[in-house]
Scaffold this motif. Structure first.
Motif, PDB file in Angstrom:
ATOM      1  N   PHE A  98       0.834  -1.205   0.000  1.00 17.82           N
ATOM      2  CA  PHE A  98       0.000   0.000   0.000  1.00 17.82           C
ATOM      3  C   PHE A  98       0.868   1.255   0.000  1.00 17.82           C
ATOM      4  O   PHE A  98       0.596   2.213  -0.727  1.00 17.82           O
ATOM      5  CB  PHE A  98      -0.943  -0.004   1.213  1.00 17.82           C
ATOM      6  N   GLN A  99       1.943   1.261   0.805  1.00 21.25           N
ATOM      7  CA  GLN A  99       2.832   2.421   0.852  1.00 21.25           C
ATOM      8  C   GLN A  99       3.509   2.643  -0.498  1.00 21.25           C
ATOM      9  O   GLN A  99       3.684   3.778  -0.935  1.00 21.25           O
ATOM     10  CB  GLN A  99       3.883   2.259   1.959  1.00 21.25           C
ATOM     11  N   LEU A 115       1.525   6.870  -6.577  1.00 22.66           N
ATOM     12  CA  LEU A 115       0.424   7.782  -6.877  1.00 22.66           C
ATOM     13  C   LEU A 115       0.838   9.228  -6.627  1.00 22.66           C
ATOM     14  O   LEU A 115       0.573  10.110  -7.454  1.00 22.66           O
ATOM     15  CB  LEU A 115      -0.811   7.435  -6.043  1.00 22.66           C
ATOM     16  N   ASP A 116       1.507   9.470  -5.508  1.00 24.37           N
ATOM     17  CA  ASP A 116       1.971  10.826  -5.207  1.00 24.37           C
ATOM     18  C   ASP A 116       2.943  11.328  -6.275  1.00 24.37           C
ATOM     19  O   ASP A 116       2.861  12.474  -6.712  1.00 24.37           O
ATOM     20  CB  ASP A 116       2.639  10.878  -3.826  1.00 24.37           C
ATOM     21  N   GLN A 160       4.115  14.561 -11.205  1.00 25.20           N
ATOM     22  CA  GLN A 160       4.499  14.585 -12.616  1.00 25.20           C
ATOM     23  C   GLN A 160       3.396  15.205 -13.469  1.00 25.20           C
ATOM     24  O   GLN A 160       3.680  15.987 -14.381  1.00 25.20           O
ATOM     25  CB  GLN A 160       4.818  13.179 -13.111  1.00 25.20           C
ATOM     26  N   LEU A 161       2.151  14.866 -13.183  1.00 24.18           N
ATOM     27  CA  LEU A 161       1.028  15.426 -13.935  1.00 24.18           C
ATOM     28  C   LEU A 161       0.926  16.932 -13.714  1.00 24.18           C
ATOM     29  O   LEU A 161       0.738  17.695 -14.662  1.00 24.18           O
ATOM     30  CB  LEU A 161      -0.277  14.737 -13.539  1.00 24.18           C
ATOM     31  N   ALA A 162       1.079  17.354 -12.464  1.00 21.02           N
ATOM     32  CA  ALA A 162       1.028  18.789 -12.171  1.00 21.02           C
ATOM     33  C   ALA A 162       2.176  19.517 -12.880  1.00 21.02           C
ATOM     34  O   ALA A 162       1.977  20.601 -13.443  1.00 21.02           O
ATOM     35  CB  ALA A 162       1.097  19.021 -10.666  1.00 21.02           C
TER      36      ALA A 162
END
Length: 189
Positions: A124-125, A131-132, A137-139
């Protein structure tokens, strides 16, 4: 290296059984307490690798503390409980519980439960970290696209020329492309 476990159990007899099962499985008990009102402080002070909570039905305050631990000091949390209510189980999982065990405590089950909880927590980590990173990267990509748009509009460049301008500027100033894009955007405001 064995994992350090913080054990929380209000029932002394049951806590002793769980402590012995954990020790037999090769885990170190770094703190055993019957008081669940100071979970956050205990985790910060003792830095356990795993938190095991064994109680009939942890209250709302305990769940909130587990949620805060998940935010500030993420650790695998294993909850042995008699509470079978699906809404309560959902709340516990949302609070950061890695394993929720209802069918009582049996010595031979302790080690596999802890191992699965630790592995699930690690997975999960990893997903959370990925995801973070993807969000960042998207931002960054949106900022670069906005800066390219400014160059296309103001300097009459095509998309490739705008990108090359940003890239070359970043390289010549030994900085990241996204930082050059941010600077260009801030100058246009």
């Amino acid at each position: 290296m064995s994992l350090g476990v913080m054990l929380v159990d209000r029932n002394a007899e049951r806590g002793q059984l769980l402590e012995q099962a954990l020790a037999d499985a090769g885990y170190r008990i770094i703190l055993r307490t019957s008081d669940d009102s100071n979970l956050i402080a205990d985790v910060a002070k003792h830095q356990p690798d795993v938190i095991v909570i064994d109680m009939e039905a942890p209250g709302r305050d305990t769940l909130e503390q587990m949620r805060e631990i998940g935010r500030n000091h993420p650790k695998p949390i294993i909850l042995f409980s008699d509470q079978r209510d699906s809404d309560y189980i959902r709340q516990a999982v949302q609070a950061g519980v890695s394993a929720y065990v209802v069918d009582g405590l049996q010595r031979e089950r302790v080690m596999p439960i802890v191992e699965v909880a630790v592995a699930r927590f690690a997975a999960f980590q990893t997903l959370k970290r990925e995801l973070d990173e993807t969000k960042i990267q998207l931002a960054d990509r949106k900022i670069i696209e906005k800066a390219k748009g400014i160059l296309i509009q103001k300097k009459h460049m095509n998309e490739d020329q705008a990108y090359q301008f940003l890239r070359n500027t970043a390289m010549s100033h030994n900085t990241k492309l996204v930082e050059v894009a941010r600077m260009l955007i801030s100058l246009e405001r």
